[in-house]
Scaffold this active site. Structure first.
Site, PDB file in Angstrom:
ATOM      1  N   ASP A   1      47.663  42.183  43.138  1.00 38.80           N
ATOM      2  CA  ASP A   1      46.806  41.319  43.943  1.00 38.80           C
ATOM      3  C   ASP A   1      46.810  39.916  43.343  1.00 38.80           C
ATOM      4  OD1 ASP A   1      45.136  40.797  46.104  1.00 38.80           O
ATOM      5  OD2 ASP A   1      43.314  41.196  44.951  1.00 38.80           O
TER       6      ASP A   1
ATOM      7  N   TYR B   1      45.619  35.590  43.749  1.00 37.84           N
ATOM      8  CA  TYR B   1      44.367  34.821  43.780  1.00 37.84           C
ATOM      9  C   TYR B   1      44.759  33.418  44.226  1.00 37.84           C
ATOM     10  CZ  TYR B   1      39.871  33.278  41.597  1.00 37.84           C
ATOM     11  OH  TYR B   1      38.608  32.787  41.332  1.00 37.84           O
TER      12      TYR B   1
ATOM     13  N   HIS C   1      38.997  29.632  47.893  1.00 42.96           N
ATOM     14  CA  HIS C   1      38.321  30.785  47.294  1.00 42.96           C
ATOM     15  C   HIS C   1      38.140  30.582  45.791  1.00 42.96           C
ATOM     16  CE1 HIS C   1      37.223  34.913  46.335  1.00 42.96           C
ATOM     17  NE2 HIS C   1      38.262  35.010  45.525  1.00 42.96           N
TER      18      HIS C   1
ATOM     19  N   ARG D   1      30.971  28.908  37.100  1.00 45.26           N
ATOM     20  CA  ARG D   1      31.116  27.920  36.035  1.00 45.26           C
ATOM     21  C   ARG D   1      30.443  26.633  36.479  1.00 45.26           C
ATOM     22  NH1 ARG D   1      36.028  30.438  35.876  1.00 45.26           N
ATOM     23  NH2 ARG D   1      36.955  28.845  37.189  1.00 45.26           N
TER      24      ARG D   1
ATOM     25  N   GLU E   1      37.038  41.662  50.521  1.00 40.57           N
ATOM     26  CA  GLU E   1      37.897  40.492  50.374  1.00 40.57           C
ATOM     27  C   GLU E   1      38.873  40.518  51.541  1.00 40.57           C
ATOM     28  OE1 GLU E   1      39.507  40.315  46.362  1.00 40.57           O
ATOM     29  OE2 GLU E   1      37.636  39.416  45.638  1.00 40.57           O
TER      30      GLU E   1
ATOM     31  N   GLU F   1      42.057  39.669  53.077  1.00 42.10           N
ATOM     32  CA  GLU F   1      43.372  39.290  52.563  1.00 42.10           C
ATOM     33  C   GLU F   1      44.443  39.754  53.550  1.00 42.10           C
ATOM     34  OE1 GLU F   1      44.229  40.343  48.491  1.00 42.10           O
ATOM     35  OE2 GLU F   1      42.120  40.234  47.873  1.00 42.10           O
TER      36      GLU F   1
ATOM     37  N   ASP G   1      40.323  44.105  50.198  1.00 41.11           N
ATOM     38  CA  ASP G   1      40.253  44.435  48.772  1.00 41.11           C
ATOM     39  C   ASP G   1      38.768  44.613  48.404  1.00 41.11           C
ATOM     40  OD1 ASP G   1      40.844  44.753  46.092  1.00 41.11           O
ATOM     41  OD2 ASP G   1      41.005  42.599  45.703  1.00 41.11           O
TER      42      ASP G   1
ATOM     43  N   ARG H   1      30.991  43.622  42.925  1.00 41.80           N
ATOM     44  CA  ARG H   1      30.794  42.374  42.170  1.00 41.80           C
ATOM     45  C   ARG H   1      29.996  42.570  40.885  1.00 41.80           C
ATOM     46  NH1 ARG H   1      34.916  39.761  44.158  1.00 41.80           N
ATOM     47  NH2 ARG H   1      34.773  39.453  46.405  1.00 41.80           N
TER      48      ARG H   1
ATOM     49  N   GLN I   1      32.232  44.230  38.413  1.00 39.49           N
ATOM     50  CA  GLN I   1      33.257  43.245  38.041  1.00 39.49           C
ATOM     51  C   GLN I   1      32.739  42.245  37.015  1.00 39.49           C
ATOM     52  OE1 GLN I   1      34.768  41.146  41.487  1.00 39.49           O
ATOM     53  NE2 GLN I   1      36.291  39.981  40.332  1.00 39.49           N
TER      54      GLN I   1
ATOM     55  N   TYR J   1      35.005  42.381  33.533  1.00 36.70           N
ATOM     56  CA  TYR J   1      36.257  41.633  33.716  1.00 36.70           C
ATOM     57  C   TYR J   1      36.748  40.880  32.482  1.00 36.70           C
ATOM     58  CZ  TYR J   1      34.561  36.799  34.301  1.00 36.70           C
ATOM     59  OH  TYR J   1      34.048  35.542  34.100  1.00 36.70           O
TER      60      TYR J   1
ATOM     61  N   LYS K   1      37.615  47.090  41.337  1.00 36.42           N
ATOM     62  CA  LYS K   1      38.603  46.917  42.400  1.00 36.42           C
ATOM     63  C   LYS K   1      39.384  48.195  42.668  1.00 36.42           C
ATOM     64  CE  LYS K   1      38.496  42.251  42.599  1.00 36.42           C
ATOM     65  NZ  LYS K   1      38.401  41.434  43.811  1.00 36.42           N
TER      66      LYS K   1
ATOM     67  N   THR L   1      41.368  50.151  48.371  1.00 37.31           N
ATOM     68  CA  THR L   1      41.914  48.972  49.046  1.00 37.31           C
ATOM     69  C   THR L   1      42.416  49.452  50.395  1.00 37.31           C
ATOM     70  OG1 THR L   1      42.664  48.109  46.907  1.00 37.31           O
ATOM     71  CG2 THR L   1      43.620  47.106  48.887  1.00 37.31           C
TER      72      THR L   1
ATOM     73  N   THR M   1      41.855  36.700  48.266  1.00 34.66           N
ATOM     74  CA  THR M   1      40.880  36.387  49.305  1.00 34.66           C
ATOM     75  C   THR M   1      41.243  35.079  49.997  1.00 34.66           C
ATOM     76  OG1 THR M   1      39.239  37.389  47.888  1.00 34.66           O
ATOM     77  CG2 THR M   1      38.418  36.077  49.732  1.00 34.66           C
TER      78      THR M   1
ATOM     79  N   GLU N   1      31.037  34.641  48.560  1.00 36.50           N
ATOM     80  CA  GLU N   1      31.035  33.212  48.899  1.00 36.50           C
ATOM     81  C   GLU N   1      30.082  32.897  50.047  1.00 36.50           C
ATOM     82  OE1 GLU N   1      35.423  31.748  48.938  1.00 36.50           O
ATOM     83  OE2 GLU N   1      35.418  33.930  48.894  1.00 36.50           O
TER      84      GLU N   1
HETATM   85 MN    MN Z   1      41.518  40.531  45.865  1.00 37.70          MN
END
Ligand code: MN
Length: 435
Positions: free
Chosen positions: A142, A144, A149, A158, A215, A217, A249, A253, A256, A260, A269, A273, A366, A380
């Site tokens: 997968d 990114y 996104h 951040r 997600e 995709e 996907d 959250r 994750q 992560y 994840k 899927t 995504t 989001e």
């Molecule tokens: Mn994904």
């Protein structure tokens, strides 16, 4: 029958063509004669999964066609439960098969149209059929690759000023996903249990995910094996891609966020899927090519390719909330916004010498767009749960609840016809009971 020249593959895309399958000429059908996506299906009459092509509201059984000498490919590559053997024949055979099928379904072609007995054998209503996972998937990666996104997520966790990490504009960032849990549309999803670290406690709890997300995709299916140590050149990469699917996907959250660091997502994840059952060939999408977004800085030489490698594919997400009478469209976006192209993703993947195999699935990442209603994840669109969505009944939703159903759709708009994926859906079931 004679083999059409695969070099003429673009004639199958001609916009004015009609089929004798009436529903294929409906301007909002995703499966006109210009599409001809491949999938694996079974029905009550024949419970053995085999390869078919979607046309209007019907499925054309390729094993029947080949068995009756109407295709030049062997019946063996279609009378089986995955597309891998057909895909392994290579691009010239994909093109030859699609052209032959296109000619057989053309409104002016009598061969199948006027043979009632053969038509009866070779055509099945989609409504009476069950779709299966179309490929055996040796590996799932997968990416990114949506700048919007990555910017949204970076801003959330951040700082908007440093939303994109320095490597993002140089590398199509990706991770190795889990192939065993890739499932076909309409397979229910069990909410995962996992480790969740709540801010008020020192140690995590183990329990049902509280922030279950989607997600939006697309994915592409690798069309050729490569040898270990053999990179794919960027200008050649699209010839190694059989076609595309819609891909959800599913993402936990809260799991994750805790797991992560430092190696990336794992259980958040790997639980499921979902992909759409029909693989739309890159050839069918060819008339809808567009320029990819301008890439600045210019990518390193191994990631450069000439020409247009974006595709103008409209994408939508519908949410039918548990207990709701009506679904709402919660996202509208487009594949054309993707910063890194599929060719660049595949090139980067193999640049180290990593080999790929027929049937490998590569997710786009995504797909979010520039506007507030074009977010490809609830993370989001609700800004990590801070801005709930309002459903038709007036109820709110941040993340998914048990009983919620999510439907992805995607299509290219031609002049009076659509080339699309159909749908990719899944309904959320309660988490397994803890012992
Ligand atoms: Mn994904």
């Amino acid at each position: 029958m004679s083999t059409p020249n695969p070099m003429d593959w673009q004639t199958a895309n001609a916009a004015h063509r009609k089929s004798w399958v009436a529903a294929a000429n409906d301007p909002i059908s995703n499966f006109p004669i210009q599409n001809l996506p491949f999938g694996v299906f079974s029905d009550r009459r024949n419970v053995n999964p085999r390869v078919g092509v979607a046309i209007g509201d019907l499925i054309l059984d390729l094993a029947v066609l080949a068995g009756n000498g109407l295709l030049t490919q062997s019946r063996d590559v279609f009378a089986c439960s995955s597309l891998n053997r057909f895909i392994a024949l290579g691009q010239a055979e994909w093109r030859a098969a699609r052209l032959q099928i296109s000619l057989l379904l053309d409104a002016n072609s009598a061969r199948l149209r006027d043979d009632a007995a053969l038509r009866e054998q070779a055509l099945v209503a989609q409504a009476d059929s069950r779709m299966h996972l179309p490929v055996d998937i040796p590996g799932y990666t997968d990416f990114y690759s949506s700048k919007e996104h990555a910017t949204n997520v970076g801003s959330m966790f951040r700082d908007p000023k440093t939303a994109l990490l320095p490597n993002w504009l140089e590398i199509p960032i990706g991770y190795n996903g889990r192939a065993s849990s890739v499932i076909v549309s309409e397979t229910p999803i069990r909410r995962p249990n996992g480790q969740i670290k709540l801010p008020e406690s020192d140690r995590p709890v183990f329990g049902p995910c509280r922030k279950l997300d989607i997600e939006l995709e697309t994915g592409f299916i690798v069309g050729a094996n490569t040898a270990l140590g053999e990179p794919i050149a960027c200008d050649q990469a699209e010839a190694h891609i059989f076609g595309m699917v819609l891909l959800n996907d599913w993402s936990a959250r809260d799991i994750q966020q805790w797991e992560y660091v430092p190696l990336g997502p794992f259980n958040s994840k790997g639980f499921a899927t979902t992909i759409s059952p029909w693989i739309v060939t890159l050839d069918a999408f060819d008339p809808f090519r567009c320029a990819q977004p301008e890439q600045s800085p210019e990518p390193l030489p191994y990631l450069r390719h000439a020409g247009d490698h974006g595709f103008d594919i409209h994408l939508e997400v519908d949410l039918l909330g548990a207990g709701e009478r009506a679904a709402s469209t919660i996202a509208r976006t487009n594949f054309r916004y993707m910063y890194w192209t599929m060719a660049q993703q595949l090139t980067h993947h193999t640049a180290s010498g990593c080999n790929v195999r027929v049937g490998d699935l590569m997710g786009s990442g995504t797909i979010s767009g520039p506007t507030a209603d074009s977010c490809g994840s609830l993370l989001e669109s609700t800004w990590n749960g801070q801005r709930p969505l309002t459903l038709p009944s007036g109820n709110n939703r941040t993340f998914l609840q048990d009983g919620d159903e999510v439907v992805l759709r995607g299509w290219c708009q031609g002049d009076g016809y659509r080339v699309g994926f159909g749908t990719c859906s899944g309904k959320v079931l309660a988490a397994p009971e803890l012992a």
